[in-house]
Design an enzyme around this catalytic site. Structure first.
Site, PDB file in Angstrom:
ATOM      1  N   GLY A  42       0.804  -1.218   0.000  1.00 25.20           N
ATOM      2  CA  GLY A  42       0.000   0.000   0.000  1.00 25.20           C
ATOM      3  C   GLY A  42       0.836   1.267   0.000  1.00 25.20           C
ATOM      4  O   GLY A  42       0.392   2.312   0.467  1.00 25.20           O
ATOM      5  N   GLY A  43       2.071   1.182  -0.550  1.00 22.57           N
ATOM      6  CA  GLY A  43       2.929   2.363  -0.642  1.00 22.57           C
ATOM      7  C   GLY A  43       3.563   2.764   0.684  1.00 22.57           C
ATOM      8  O   GLY A  43       4.198   3.813   0.774  1.00 22.57           O
ATOM      9  N   LYS A  93      18.790  -0.189  -3.941  1.00 23.19           N
ATOM     10  CA  LYS A  93      19.283   1.033  -4.561  1.00 23.19           C
ATOM     11  C   LYS A  93      18.062   1.914  -4.832  1.00 23.19           C
ATOM     12  O   LYS A  93      17.030   1.427  -5.302  1.00 23.19           O
ATOM     13  CB  LYS A  93      19.977   0.673  -5.887  1.00 23.19           C
ATOM     14  CG  LYS A  93      20.348   1.848  -6.744  1.00 23.19           C
ATOM     15  CD  LYS A  93      21.741   2.330  -6.409  1.00 23.19           C
ATOM     16  CE  LYS A  93      22.054   3.663  -7.097  1.00 23.19           C
ATOM     17  NZ  LYS A  93      23.072   4.415  -6.352  1.00 23.19           N
ATOM     18  N   GLU A 104       5.571  -6.386 -10.738  1.00 25.73           N
ATOM     19  CA  GLU A 104       5.895  -4.954 -10.792  1.00 25.73           C
ATOM     20  C   GLU A 104       7.388  -4.730 -11.039  1.00 25.73           C
ATOM     21  O   GLU A 104       8.233  -5.377 -10.416  1.00 25.73           O
ATOM     22  CB  GLU A 104       5.491  -4.263  -9.483  1.00 25.73           C
ATOM     23  CG  GLU A 104       4.000  -4.329  -9.213  1.00 25.73           C
ATOM     24  CD  GLU A 104       3.539  -3.429  -8.069  1.00 25.73           C
ATOM     25  OE1 GLU A 104       2.366  -3.042  -8.068  1.00 25.73           O
ATOM     26  OE2 GLU A 104       4.350  -3.129  -7.159  1.00 25.73           O
ATOM     27  N   ARG A 118      -2.748 -11.165  -6.486  1.00 25.82           N
ATOM     28  CA  ARG A 118      -4.195 -10.938  -6.337  1.00 25.82           C
ATOM     29  C   ARG A 118      -4.684 -10.122  -7.523  1.00 25.82           C
ATOM     30  O   ARG A 118      -3.895  -9.692  -8.344  1.00 25.82           O
ATOM     31  CB  ARG A 118      -4.431 -10.124  -5.063  1.00 25.82           C
ATOM     32  CG  ARG A 118      -3.609  -8.823  -5.096  1.00 25.82           C
ATOM     33  CD  ARG A 118      -3.910  -7.906  -3.942  1.00 25.82           C
ATOM     34  NE  ARG A 118      -2.863  -6.927  -3.721  1.00 25.82           N
ATOM     35  CZ  ARG A 118      -2.781  -5.737  -4.300  1.00 25.82           C
ATOM     36  NH1 ARG A 118      -3.683  -5.378  -5.187  1.00 25.82           N
ATOM     37  NH2 ARG A 118      -1.790  -4.915  -4.022  1.00 25.82           N
ATOM     38  N   VAL A 142      -6.200  -3.166  -8.035  1.00 25.88           N
ATOM     39  CA  VAL A 142      -7.140  -2.049  -8.145  1.00 25.88           C
ATOM     40  C   VAL A 142      -7.290  -1.623  -9.612  1.00 25.88           C
ATOM     41  O   VAL A 142      -8.402  -1.415 -10.105  1.00 25.88           O
ATOM     42  CB  VAL A 142      -6.657  -0.858  -7.275  1.00 25.88           C
ATOM     43  CG1 VAL A 142      -7.551   0.355  -7.465  1.00 25.88           C
ATOM     44  CG2 VAL A 142      -6.580  -1.257  -5.807  1.00 25.88           C
TER      45      VAL A 142
HETATM   46  P1  ADP Z   1      -2.788  -2.060  -6.267  1.00 24.31           P
HETATM   47  O1  ADP Z   1      -1.378  -2.570  -6.255  1.00 24.31           O
HETATM   48  O2  ADP Z   1      -3.834  -3.022  -6.582  1.00 24.31           O
HETATM   49  O3  ADP Z   1      -2.888  -0.801  -6.972  1.00 24.31           O
HETATM   50  P2  ADP Z   1      -2.712  -0.788  -3.688  1.00 24.31           P
HETATM   51  O4  ADP Z   1      -1.235  -0.758  -3.466  1.00 24.31           O
HETATM   52  O5  ADP Z   1      -3.429   0.499  -3.895  1.00 24.31           O
HETATM   53  O6  ADP Z   1      -3.112  -1.815  -4.790  1.00 24.31           O
HETATM   54  O7  ADP Z   1      -3.367  -1.601  -2.506  1.00 24.31           O
HETATM   55  C1  ADP Z   1      -4.687  -2.085  -2.613  1.00 24.31           C
HETATM   56  C2  ADP Z   1      -5.302  -2.122  -1.245  1.00 24.31           C
HETATM   57  O8  ADP Z   1      -4.639  -3.080  -0.462  1.00 24.31           O
HETATM   58  C3  ADP Z   1      -5.165  -0.814  -0.518  1.00 24.31           C
HETATM   59  O9  ADP Z   1      -6.314  -0.628   0.279  1.00 24.31           O
HETATM   60  C4  ADP Z   1      -3.912  -1.049   0.321  1.00 24.31           C
HETATM   61  O10 ADP Z   1      -3.906  -0.203   1.449  1.00 24.31           O
HETATM   62  C5  ADP Z   1      -4.046  -2.510   0.668  1.00 24.31           C
HETATM   63  N1  ADP Z   1      -2.773  -3.215   0.899  1.00 24.31           N
HETATM   64  C6  ADP Z   1      -1.985  -3.803  -0.030  1.00 24.31           C
HETATM   65  N2  ADP Z   1      -0.932  -4.447   0.544  1.00 24.31           N
HETATM   66  C7  ADP Z   1      -1.055  -4.266   1.873  1.00 24.31           C
HETATM   67  C8  ADP Z   1      -0.296  -4.693   3.023  1.00 24.31           C
HETATM   68  N3  ADP Z   1       0.807  -5.438   2.931  1.00 24.31           N
HETATM   69  N4  ADP Z   1      -0.701  -4.289   4.223  1.00 24.31           N
HETATM   70  C9  ADP Z   1      -1.820  -3.545   4.343  1.00 24.31           C
HETATM   71  N5  ADP Z   1      -2.593  -3.145   3.325  1.00 24.31           N
HETATM   72  C10 ADP Z   1      -2.222  -3.478   2.098  1.00 24.31           C
HETATM   73  P1  ADP Z   2       4.137  -1.553  -2.295  1.00 27.25           P
HETATM   74  O1  ADP Z   2       4.138  -2.955  -1.813  1.00 27.25           O
HETATM   75  O2  ADP Z   2       3.835  -0.584  -1.228  1.00 27.25           O
HETATM   76  O3  ADP Z   2       3.334  -1.382  -3.539  1.00 27.25           O
HETATM   77  P2  ADP Z   2       6.546  -1.395  -3.985  1.00 27.25           P
HETATM   78  O4  ADP Z   2       7.797  -2.121  -3.674  1.00 27.25           O
HETATM   79  O5  ADP Z   2       5.692  -1.911  -5.084  1.00 27.25           O
HETATM   80  O6  ADP Z   2       5.679  -1.257  -2.659  1.00 27.25           O
HETATM   81  O7  ADP Z   2       6.892   0.119  -4.274  1.00 27.25           O
HETATM   82  C1  ADP Z   2       5.892   1.109  -4.408  1.00 27.25           C
HETATM   83  C2  ADP Z   2       6.467   2.338  -5.100  1.00 27.25           C
HETATM   84  O8  ADP Z   2       7.580   2.858  -4.352  1.00 27.25           O
HETATM   85  C3  ADP Z   2       7.030   2.097  -6.485  1.00 27.25           C
HETATM   86  O9  ADP Z   2       6.027   2.133  -7.481  1.00 27.25           O
HETATM   87  C4  ADP Z   2       8.007   3.242  -6.617  1.00 27.25           C
HETATM   88  O10 ADP Z   2       7.362   4.452  -6.909  1.00 27.25           O
HETATM   89  C5  ADP Z   2       8.590   3.337  -5.217  1.00 27.25           C
HETATM   90  N1  ADP Z   2       9.803   2.507  -5.088  1.00 27.25           N
HETATM   91  C6  ADP Z   2       9.868   1.258  -4.599  1.00 27.25           C
HETATM   92  N2  ADP Z   2      11.141   0.781  -4.616  1.00 27.25           N
HETATM   93  C7  ADP Z   2      11.901   1.760  -5.153  1.00 27.25           C
HETATM   94  C8  ADP Z   2      13.295   1.899  -5.458  1.00 27.25           C
HETATM   95  N3  ADP Z   2      14.173   0.927  -5.196  1.00 27.25           N
HETATM   96  N4  ADP Z   2      13.730   3.056  -6.022  1.00 27.25           N
HETATM   97  C9  ADP Z   2      12.852   4.059  -6.288  1.00 27.25           C
HETATM   98  N5  ADP Z   2      11.537   3.994  -6.014  1.00 27.25           N
HETATM   99  C10 ADP Z   2      11.057   2.870  -5.457  1.00 27.25           C
HETATM  100 MG    MG Z   3       3.701  -2.329  -5.311  1.00 26.69          MG
END
Ligand code: ADP
Ligand code: ADP
Ligand code: MG
Length: 450
Positions: free
Chosen positions: A164-165, A201, A275, A292, A295
């Site tokens: 969820g970022g 990195k 991703e 899964r 969104v």
């Molecule tokens: P997508 O990758 O589908 O765009 P998001 O990153 O926006 O999804 O996450 C989808 C939903 O799942 C959001 O409500 C996000 O907060 C939740 N979510 C995803 N991974 C986790 C996690 N590890 N812990 C808590 N909430 C999560």
């Molecule tokens: P989440 O599980 O929260 O979706 P991600 O690993 O997919 O986490 O990363 C979410 C976002 O964070 C990426 O789309 C990117 O914008 C940023 N990000 C993640 N890892 C890196 C990295 N190594 N360098 C720069 N940006 C990153």
């Molecule tokens: Mg991600």
């Protein structure tokens, strides 16, 4: 095929799953919290059972209550949607032990991809490029500093269980790394119940490019093109499009094949998303796999013609894929805007509340995925998504104009929304040229406001 499916989710995705089931002739059972009694999916499902109070831990994350409903109602399968239990290997295991099909990948694949540090190792072992970083979880500050020395600054501290970022920190010096490590670990522990972090990195101004894959239980697997999700705020996606302006057919094929390799390394089947970050020299690196439905899945549906939720259900029921990579065509361009009940003028503060007027746009090439209706009150306990506005155009220009027209038509009264913000992005000259990267909002849109 199943005759009854339990939906362990809420909001627009619950409704999306009900719609797929209806068209497949499958009956639906929904579980809901006390806060969702008046929700559209509860009204539209064939059966509905209240499973607890509003906090998710006591309702949407409550295994026992959900499984009891499945047993009482005679549901043969559970669709977890996204968020909540969607990536929970423990839940999938409990389903299996009760003879209920979890609509998603096998438990082992959830385990391998659920932990980001393990996922990196798994896919790197299969020859898929990963962001340069630690091969394992970081143990202590000295270990972290030694690793960062090899990787080169800036580095990102990431939570293995993150999502969820959330759970990411960028550091530029060894001192900063030492000072930040412990708080990153305790934050990870608080948010994801695991203190494990690793280093990557920090890739400067990358694009976020993800590949949709679908595979059946017999080893057939294809990629359904990419989604460009570079328009983000605080590592959370705001606008997604398919295809990406950054990919040539050659690069698409290279990345698509890498996505298949990554998924196969985890013994994956069902729908999933791999991703990647794409840097300015067109090097791509795996960051994680989402095990899964996602969104932003509708943009892929719009350009490929596949119904991904139906595919998930068919595959879980044991049906073969029935199509090959060579049959997948990308047609036109699709864009999605996530419209949230947030105030862009107050740093995107979530503003749940009562929707007094709700009139979604329509016309050719417009799709709105939402569970809203006039008079509905958005509860404060869950996320602030109001609607996903998705458009299709023959090309990117048509899709952009159609999105602008649709955003203008959309009437939502009662709560502030991110519609004005989306209008600003759609009008931005860099966005229109397709020059987007993950900190584009920060650099090009919010900076405009001064
Ligand atoms: P997508 O990758 O589908 O765009 P998001 O990153 O926006 O999804 O996450 C989808 C939903 O799942 C959001 O409500 C996000 O907060 C939740 N979510 C995803 N991974 C986790 C996690 N590890 N812990 C808590 N909430 C999560
Ligand atoms: P989440 O599980 O929260 O979706 P991600 O690993 O997919 O986490 O990363 C979410 C976002 O964070 C990426 O789309 C990117 O914008 C940023 N990000 C993640 N890892 C890196 C990295 N190594 N360098 C720069 N940006 C990153
Ligand atoms: Mg991600």
């Amino acid at each position: 095929m199943f005759s009854k499916i339990l939906i362990a989710n809420r909001g627009e995705i619950a409704l999306r799953i009900i719609r797929a089931c209806r068209e497949l002739g499958i009956r639906t059972v929904i579980v809901y919290s006390e806060a969702d009694r008046d929700s559209l999916p509860v009204r539209l499902a064939d059966e509905a059972f209240c499973i607890g109070p509003p906090p998710a831990v006591r309702s949407y994350l409550n295994f026992t209550n959900i499984i009891s409903v499945a047993e009482v109602s005679g549901a043969e399968a559970v669709h977890p949607g996204y968020g909540f239990l969607a990536e929970n290997a423990g839940f999938a295991e409990v389903c299996a032990s009760c003879g209920i099909t979890f609509i998603g990948p096998p438990v082992e694949a959830l385990e391998k991809m659920g932990d980001k540090a393990v996922a990196r190792k798994t896919v790197a072992g299969a020859g898929v490029p990963v962001v340069p970083g630690s091969a394992e979880v970081v143990v202590d500050p000295d270990h972290a500093v030694a690793l960062a020395e090899e990787i080169g600054y800036p580095v990102m501290i990431k939570a293995s269980a993150g999502g969820g970022g959330k759970g990411m920190r960028v550091v530029y010096t060894p001192t900063e790394l030492k000072n930040t490590l412990q708080s990153a670990q305790s934050e990870a522990k608080a948010a994801f119940s695991s203190p494990e972090v690793y280093l990557e990195k920090y890739v400067e101004e990358p694009r976020h490019i993800e590949f949709q894959i679908v595979g059946d239980q017999y080893g057939n697997m294809v990629y359904l093109g990419e989604r460009d999700c570079s328009v983000q705020r605080r590592n959370q996606k705001l606008i997604e499009e398919a295809p990406s302006t950054a990919l040539t057919p050659v690069l698409r094929r290279k990345m698509g094949e890498a996505a298949l390799k990554a998924a196969q390394a985890a013994g994956y089947h069902n729908a999933g998303t791999v991703e990647f970050l794409l840097d300015k020299s067109n090097n791509f690196y795996f960051i994680e796999m989402n095990t899964r439905i996602q969104v932003e899945h509708p943009v892929t549906e719009m350009v490929t013609g596949y119904d991904l939720v139906k595919e998930q259900i068919r595959i879980a029921a044991g049906e073969p894929l029935g199509y090959k990579q060579s049959e997948i065509r990308l047609d036109g361009w699709s864009i999605e805007c996530r419209i949230n009940a947030e105030d862009p003028g107050r740093n995107f503060l979530p503003c749940p509340g009562r929707i007094t007027a709700f009139l979604p746009p329509g016309g050719p090439g417009v799709r709105v995925d939402t569970a809203m209706y006039p008079g509905y009150t958005i509860p404060p306990h869950y996320d602030s998504l109001i609607a996903k506005l998705i458009v299709w155009g023959r090309d990117r220009d048509e899709a952009i104009v159609r999105m602008q027209r649709s955003l203008e038509e959309f009437i939502i009264d009662g709560v502030p929304t991110t519609i004005p913000f989306h209008q600003q992005v759609l009008g931005n000259a860099f966005f229109r040229r397709g020059e987007v990267y993950t900190n584009f909002i920060q650099r090009r849109v919010l900076a405009e406001e001064g």
